[in-house]
Design a protein around this motif. Structure first.
Motif, PDB file in Angstrom:
ATOM      1  N   SER A  34       0.799  -1.230   0.000  1.00 20.29           N
ATOM      2  CA  SER A  34       0.000   0.000   0.000  1.00 20.29           C
ATOM      3  C   SER A  34       0.831   1.280   0.000  1.00 20.29           C
ATOM      4  O   SER A  34       0.421   2.287  -0.558  1.00 20.29           O
ATOM      5  CB  SER A  34      -0.968   0.008   1.186  1.00 20.29           C
ATOM      6  OG  SER A  34      -0.250   0.030   2.408  1.00 20.29           O
ATOM      7  N   MET A  75      -2.868  -7.226  -1.743  1.00 23.05           N
ATOM      8  CA  MET A  75      -2.365  -5.962  -1.208  1.00 23.05           C
ATOM      9  C   MET A  75      -1.878  -6.203   0.210  1.00 23.05           C
ATOM     10  O   MET A  75      -2.604  -6.770   1.034  1.00 23.05           O
ATOM     11  CB  MET A  75      -3.470  -4.905  -1.193  1.00 23.05           C
ATOM     12  CG  MET A  75      -3.062  -3.585  -0.564  1.00 23.05           C
ATOM     13  SD  MET A  75      -1.814  -2.686  -1.501  1.00 23.05           S
ATOM     14  CE  MET A  75      -2.803  -2.099  -2.870  1.00 23.05           C
ATOM     15  N   ASP A  77      -0.369  -4.326   3.632  1.00 20.53           N
ATOM     16  CA  ASP A  77      -0.308  -3.013   4.288  1.00 20.53           C
ATOM     17  C   ASP A  77       1.157  -2.629   4.455  1.00 20.53           C
ATOM     18  O   ASP A  77       1.969  -3.416   4.941  1.00 20.53           O
ATOM     19  CB  ASP A  77      -1.011  -3.070   5.642  1.00 20.53           C
ATOM     20  CG  ASP A  77      -1.181  -1.699   6.252  1.00 20.53           C
ATOM     21  OD1 ASP A  77      -0.149  -1.079   6.609  1.00 20.53           O
ATOM     22  OD2 ASP A  77      -2.325  -1.258   6.366  1.00 20.53           O
TER      23      ASP A  77
END
Length: 81
Positions: A34, A75, A77
């Motif tokens: 991200s 994805m 973090d």
């Protein structure tokens, strides 16, 4: 991923699984972080769960484990990196 090797036309050395419905342990995936503007990374799935996956980023970080979303390009973090 044919022809991704530049002018020489070499093929990409990885076989990616982009289908989250068929993810299994050991699959190679392209994942995103991200905080890194959608830059692609390559990892191996260590765990596959209903709503997330656990990814190993590879031999340079043998103890690293990243939790990612279960989608075609998971994805992760940025706080996990």
């Amino acid at each position: 991923m044919k022809g991704m090797g530049g002018d020489g036309g070499e093929d990409c050395p990885f076989q990616f699984n982009f289908d989250p419905a068929t993810f299994k342990v050991g699959d190679t995936v392209s994942y995103r972080v991200s905080s890194m503007e959608d830059w692609p990374f390559v990892g191996t799935l260590l765990e596959v769960h209903e709503d997330h996956v656990v990814i190993s980023p590879g031999p340079n970080e043998p103890d690293a484990r990243y939790k990612g979303t279960r989608e075609s390009r998971p994805m992760v973090d940025g706080s996990e990196i």
